[in-house]
Structures are given as C-alpha cells and as structure tokens.
Design a protein around this motif. Structure first.
Motif, PDB file in Angstrom:
ATOM      1  N   LEU A   3     -16.369 -17.695  24.998  1.00 21.47           N
ATOM      2  CA  LEU A   3     -17.514 -16.979  25.560  1.00 21.47           C
ATOM      3  C   LEU A   3     -17.727 -15.649  24.840  1.00 21.47           C
ATOM      4  O   LEU A   3     -18.855 -15.303  24.472  1.00 21.47           O
ATOM      5  N   LEU A   4     -16.644 -14.917  24.618  1.00 20.61           N
ATOM      6  CA  LEU A   4     -16.736 -13.643  23.905  1.00 20.61           C
ATOM      7  C   LEU A   4     -17.212 -13.848  22.474  1.00 20.61           C
ATOM      8  O   LEU A   4     -17.998 -13.048  21.952  1.00 20.61           O
ATOM      9  N   LEU A   5     -16.780 -14.932  21.835  1.00 13.84           N
ATOM     10  CA  LEU A   5     -17.240 -15.253  20.482  1.00 13.84           C
ATOM     11  C   LEU A   5     -18.749 -15.471  20.475  1.00 13.84           C
ATOM     12  O   LEU A   5     -19.464 -14.896  19.645  1.00 13.84           O
ATOM     13  N   CYS A   6     -19.242 -16.258  21.397  1.00 18.68           N
ATOM     14  CA  CYS A   6     -20.690 -16.532  21.461  1.00 18.68           C
ATOM     15  C   CYS A   6     -21.490 -15.264  21.723  1.00 18.68           C
ATOM     16  O   CYS A   6     -22.510 -15.015  21.069  1.00 18.68           O
ATOM     17  N   LEU A   7     -21.032 -14.452  22.665  1.00 17.08           N
ATOM     18  CA  LEU A   7     -21.756 -13.225  23.001  1.00 17.08           C
ATOM     19  C   LEU A   7     -21.756 -12.230  21.846  1.00 17.08           C
ATOM     20  O   LEU A   7     -22.798 -11.642  21.519  1.00 17.08           O
ATOM     21  N   SER A   8     -20.619 -12.024  21.227  1.00 18.26           N
ATOM     22  CA  SER A   8     -20.540 -11.030  20.154  1.00 18.26           C
ATOM     23  C   SER A   8     -21.316 -11.470  18.917  1.00 18.26           C
ATOM     24  O   SER A   8     -21.977 -10.657  18.272  1.00 18.26           O
ATOM     25  N   ILE A   9     -21.285 -12.752  18.606  1.00 16.79           N
ATOM     26  CA  ILE A   9     -22.029 -13.243  17.445  1.00 16.79           C
ATOM     27  C   ILE A   9     -23.534 -13.169  17.709  1.00 16.79           C
ATOM     28  O   ILE A   9     -24.296 -12.766  16.836  1.00 16.79           O
ATOM     29  N   ALA A  10     -23.948 -13.524  18.896  1.00 11.39           N
ATOM     30  CA  ALA A  10     -25.372 -13.424  19.231  1.00 11.39           C
ATOM     31  C   ALA A  10     -25.843 -11.971  19.182  1.00 11.39           C
ATOM     32  O   ALA A  10     -26.916 -11.681  18.656  1.00 11.39           O
ATOM     33  N   PHE A  11     -25.030 -11.055  19.708  1.00 11.57           N
ATOM     34  CA  PHE A  11     -25.395  -9.642  19.698  1.00 11.57           C
ATOM     35  C   PHE A  11     -25.462  -9.104  18.273  1.00 11.57           C
ATOM     36  O   PHE A  11     -26.403  -8.393  17.908  1.00 11.57           O
ATOM     37  N   ALA A  12     -24.475  -9.451  17.443  1.00 11.24           N
ATOM     38  CA  ALA A  12     -24.468  -8.991  16.050  1.00 11.24           C
ATOM     39  C   ALA A  12     -25.634  -9.596  15.262  1.00 11.24           C
ATOM     40  O   ALA A  12     -26.246  -8.919  14.435  1.00 11.24           O
ATOM     41  N   ALA A  13     -25.942 -10.851  15.520  1.00  8.53           N
ATOM     42  CA  ALA A  13     -27.044 -11.499  14.803  1.00  8.53           C
ATOM     43  C   ALA A  13     -28.388 -10.898  15.190  1.00  8.53           C
ATOM     44  O   ALA A  13     -29.275 -10.752  14.354  1.00  8.53           O
ATOM     45  N   ARG A  14     -28.525 -10.527  16.445  1.00  6.69           N
ATOM     46  CA  ARG A  14     -29.809  -9.997  16.925  1.00  6.69           C
ATOM     47  C   ARG A  14     -30.000  -8.526  16.613  1.00  6.69           C
ATOM     48  O   ARG A  14     -31.082  -8.112  16.203  1.00  6.69           O
ATOM     49  N   LYS A  15     -28.967  -7.721  16.783  1.00  7.24           N
ATOM     50  CA  LYS A  15     -29.119  -6.276  16.670  1.00  7.24           C
ATOM     51  C   LYS A  15     -28.451  -5.671  15.439  1.00  7.24           C
ATOM     52  O   LYS A  15     -28.732  -4.536  15.083  1.00  7.24           O
ATOM     53  N   GLY A  16     -27.542  -6.398  14.809  1.00  6.48           N
ATOM     54  CA  GLY A  16     -26.779  -5.828  13.704  1.00  6.48           C
ATOM     55  C   GLY A  16     -27.495  -5.900  12.374  1.00  6.48           C
ATOM     56  O   GLY A  16     -28.498  -6.594  12.206  1.00  6.48           O
ATOM     57  N   ASP A  17     -26.948  -5.179  11.404  1.00  6.08           N
ATOM     58  CA  ASP A  17     -27.432  -5.217  10.031  1.00  6.08           C
ATOM     59  C   ASP A  17     -26.499  -6.135   9.241  1.00  6.08           C
ATOM     60  O   ASP A  17     -25.704  -6.866   9.825  1.00  6.08           O
ATOM     61  N   GLU A  18     -26.533  -6.081   7.918  1.00  7.13           N
ATOM     62  CA  GLU A  18     -25.740  -6.992   7.098  1.00  7.13           C
ATOM     63  C   GLU A  18     -24.240  -6.960   7.397  1.00  7.13           C
ATOM     64  O   GLU A  18     -23.638  -8.033   7.537  1.00  7.13           O
ATOM     65  N   PRO A  19     -23.581  -5.804   7.490  1.00  7.80           N
ATOM     66  CA  PRO A  19     -22.140  -5.827   7.756  1.00  7.80           C
ATOM     67  C   PRO A  19     -21.788  -6.477   9.097  1.00  7.80           C
ATOM     68  O   PRO A  19     -20.825  -7.254   9.175  1.00  7.80           O
ATOM     69  N   GLU A  20     -22.564  -6.189  10.122  1.00 10.55           N
ATOM     70  CA  GLU A  20     -22.307  -6.792  11.426  1.00 10.55           C
ATOM     71  C   GLU A  20     -22.487  -8.310  11.369  1.00 10.55           C
ATOM     72  O   GLU A  20     -21.660  -9.066  11.896  1.00 10.55           O
ATOM     73  N   ARG A  21     -23.542  -8.737  10.706  1.00  8.20           N
ATOM     74  CA  ARG A  21     -23.801 -10.175  10.602  1.00  8.20           C
ATOM     75  C   ARG A  21     -22.753 -10.881   9.742  1.00  8.20           C
ATOM     76  O   ARG A  21     -22.338 -12.000  10.052  1.00  8.20           O
ATOM     77  N   LEU A  22     -22.325 -10.216   8.682  1.00  3.87           N
ATOM     78  CA  LEU A  22     -21.320 -10.810   7.812  1.00  3.87           C
ATOM     79  C   LEU A  22     -19.976 -10.962   8.528  1.00  3.87           C
ATOM     80  O   LEU A  22     -19.323 -12.010   8.423  1.00  3.87           O
ATOM     81  N   VAL A  23     -19.585  -9.952   9.286  1.00  2.97           N
ATOM     82  CA  VAL A  23     -18.345 -10.063  10.070  1.00  2.97           C
ATOM     83  C   VAL A  23     -18.489 -11.161  11.108  1.00  2.97           C
ATOM     84  O   VAL A  23     -17.558 -11.952  11.339  1.00  2.97           O
ATOM     85  N   ALA A  24     -19.645 -11.254  11.742  1.00  6.63           N
ATOM     86  CA  ALA A  24     -19.877 -12.316  12.725  1.00  6.63           C
ATOM     87  C   ALA A  24     -19.772 -13.692  12.070  1.00  6.63           C
ATOM     88  O   ALA A  24     -19.164 -14.612  12.632  1.00  6.63           O
ATOM     89  N   ILE A  25     -20.322 -13.839  10.878  1.00  5.16           N
ATOM     90  CA  ILE A  25     -20.239 -15.115  10.159  1.00  5.16           C
ATOM     91  C   ILE A  25     -18.789 -15.435   9.806  1.00  5.16           C
ATOM     92  O   ILE A  25     -18.348 -16.583   9.946  1.00  5.16           O
ATOM     93  N   ILE A  26     -18.033 -14.440   9.364  1.00  2.64           N
ATOM     94  CA  ILE A  26     -16.624 -14.659   9.017  1.00  2.64           C
ATOM     95  C   ILE A  26     -15.838 -15.097  10.251  1.00  2.64           C
ATOM     96  O   ILE A  26     -15.047 -16.052  10.188  1.00  2.64           O
ATOM     97  N   LEU A  27     -16.041 -14.417  11.378  1.00  7.29           N
ATOM     98  CA  LEU A  27     -15.313 -14.781  12.594  1.00  7.29           C
ATOM     99  C   LEU A  27     -15.729 -16.164  13.101  1.00  7.29           C
ATOM    100  O   LEU A  27     -14.889 -16.931  13.583  1.00  7.29           O
TER     101      LEU A  27
END
Length: 148
Positions: free
Chosen positions: A9-33
C-alpha cells in the motif's frame, strides 16, 4: 502478512504521489523502487521464497543494482533526500554481505535489515516529493539536476 500488505500500500501511494507531483529525481527514484518490487516478484516466481537461513543471490543482485542506481540519483540530483534513500539501501546491501559471514543466529536481524529499509525509503520518497512541491511553490521552477 500485514507487513507485506502495508508495504505494498505504501509503495502504491508513494509512487503515485511522486509520479503526480514530483520532478525527474522523484519519478526516477519511484521507478527504481517499483522495479525492485517487480524484480523481487520475478525472483520469487523463478526461485521460490527465501528461508532467511542464507543469502538469496537474486535479492542480493537486485539490492546491489538498486543501491548503485539510487546512489547515482543521489549524487546527481539537486536535492538532499535521495542521499537518505541511498543510505537505507546501503543498509540492505550490508545485511546481505554480513549474512555471508554469519551462519544461523541472526535470522530476525537479517529479515529486519533487508525489509525495514524499504519502508523507510518509501516514506522518504513521500517526504522528499512533498518538500519539492513546497519548494516549487515558494521559489518556482528550479533545476532537477546539479550542473555537470
């Protein structure tokens, strides 16, 4: 089992939040995780579930790859929080290395050292993405990466 569902659940929430509100570093970390999660599922599908008695080579390779890529992001991103994510991944890699030299006494500590940092990484990703949103509101757009 609760730990597994909570972390998913935390994985889904954090990735969705990073994908929606984050910039490249946030999205890249989300993709790696997310990739480490997908690679872990493939590892379990091919080789079964770990026993915590010995180092699982598939987990070691996945975690080493994640540490190397997260460290690259941490060294190049124009943010401080990726350093925390990379450091928690280093704890996981260190757990695998220490398990190579230890035999049977520390199954719980090996479990905690390889599983708990993943939750910390997701929490740090959410905090870092939130900090990015606040900083962007305050000063406007800013570079995602450090100049080469």
């Amino acid at each position: 089992m609760l730990f597994v569902w909570f972390s998913r659940l935390l994985l889904c929430l954090s990735i969705a939040f990073a994908a929606r509100k984050g910039d490249e570093p946030e999205r890249l970390v989300a993709i790696i995780l997310l990739a480490t999660f997908a690679f872990d599922l493939a590892n379990h599908f091919m080789f079964g579930y770990p026993t915590w008695f010995a180092v699982n080579p598939g987990h070691f390779v996945i975690d080493l790859w994640a540490w190397l890529t997260l460290t690259w992001v941490a060294l190049n991103a124009n943010r401080a929080w990726p350093l925390w994510v990379s450091a928690t991944q280093l704890i996981v890699v260190t757990a695998h290395l220490s398990k190579l030299f230890e035999f049977d006494e520390a199954r719980r500590s090996y479990f905690l050292m390889t599983q708990a940092p993943g939750l910390a990484q997701l929490v740090v990703l959410m905090i870092g993405t939130y900090a990015h949103v606040v900083r962007q509101r305050r000063i406007g757009r800013y570079p995602a990466w450090r100049p080469a």
